[in-house]
Design a protein around this motif. Structure first.
Motif, short mmCIF file in Angstrom:
data_model
loop_
_atom_site.label_atom_id
_atom_site.label_comp_id
_atom_site.label_asym_id
_atom_site.label_seq_id
_atom_site.Cartn_x
_atom_site.Cartn_y
_atom_site.Cartn_z
N ILE A 3 0.86 -1.18 0.00
CA ILE A 3 0.00 0.00 0.00
C ILE A 3 0.90 1.23 0.00
CG2 ILE A 3 -1.82 1.25 1.24
CD1 ILE A 3 -2.64 -1.54 0.18
N MET A 7 -2.11 5.55 -3.59
CA MET A 7 -3.19 4.64 -3.99
C MET A 7 -4.55 5.26 -3.66
SD MET A 7 -1.81 0.89 -2.90
CE MET A 7 -3.15 0.03 -3.71
N LEU A 8 -5.54 4.95 -4.48
CA LEU A 8 -6.89 5.43 -4.23
C LEU A 8 -7.52 4.62 -3.10
CD1 LEU A 8 -8.24 5.84 -7.86
CD2 LEU A 8 -7.19 7.57 -6.39
N GLY A 10 -10.50 3.69 -2.90
CA GLY A 10 -11.32 2.66 -3.54
C GLY A 10 -10.53 1.42 -3.91
N GLU A 11 -9.29 1.60 -4.35
CA GLU A 11 -8.44 0.45 -4.68
C GLU A 11 -8.18 -0.41 -3.45
OE1 GLU A 11 -5.26 1.58 -8.02
OE2 GLU A 11 -5.15 2.90 -6.27
N VAL A 12 -7.89 0.26 -2.35
CA VAL A 12 -7.59 -0.46 -1.10
C VAL A 12 -8.83 -1.21 -0.63
CG1 VAL A 12 -6.89 -0.21 1.31
CG2 VAL A 12 -5.81 1.21 -0.46
N ASP A 14 -11.36 -2.21 -2.41
CA ASP A 14 -11.67 -3.29 -3.35
C ASP A 14 -10.81 -4.52 -3.08
OD1 ASP A 14 -13.64 -1.77 -4.54
OD2 ASP A 14 -12.41 -1.21 -6.29
N MET A 15 -9.59 -4.30 -2.61
CA MET A 15 -8.70 -5.42 -2.29
C MET A 15 -9.18 -6.16 -1.05
SD MET A 15 -5.02 -3.60 -3.19
CE MET A 15 -4.42 -3.96 -1.61
N ARG A 37 -13.90 7.48 -2.71
CA ARG A 37 -13.28 6.31 -3.33
C ARG A 37 -12.26 6.71 -4.39
NH1 ARG A 37 -14.90 1.21 -2.61
NH2 ARG A 37 -14.36 0.71 -4.76
N SER A 40 -6.87 9.81 -3.21
CA SER A 40 -5.71 9.03 -2.77
C SER A 40 -5.69 9.02 -1.24
CB SER A 40 -4.42 9.63 -3.30
OG SER A 40 -4.11 10.84 -2.64
#
Length: 66
Positions: A3, A7-8, A10-12, A14-15, A37, A40
């Motif tokens: 991480i 990073m966005l 939303g990306e985190v 979603d993971m 979302r 960053s």
């Protein structure tokens, strides 16, 4: 997965949506908002006046345990 502060959110999420607890703990209660979302981690921390490096550290510890 590493991480990073760029990073966005939303990306985190979603993971692993259980990572939301770390955002909620520092006052980021609008995680369902489409705008949040797309922010960053660094941008969100700046808005909420929190330590970005500390949050990234906690998130990386969380994902290391997965």
């Amino acid at each position: 997965m590493q991480i990073t502060k760029d990073m966005l959110i939303g990306e985190v999420l979603d993971m692993d949506n259980s990572a939301a607890e770390y955002f909620l703990a520092i006052g980021m209660h609008c995680l369902g908002c489409p705008a949040s979302r797309g922010e960053s981690i660094e941008q969100a921390c700046a808005v909420h006046g929190t330590d970005c490096d500390e949050l990234v550290k906690k998130l990386n510890e969380h994902f290391a345990d997965k």
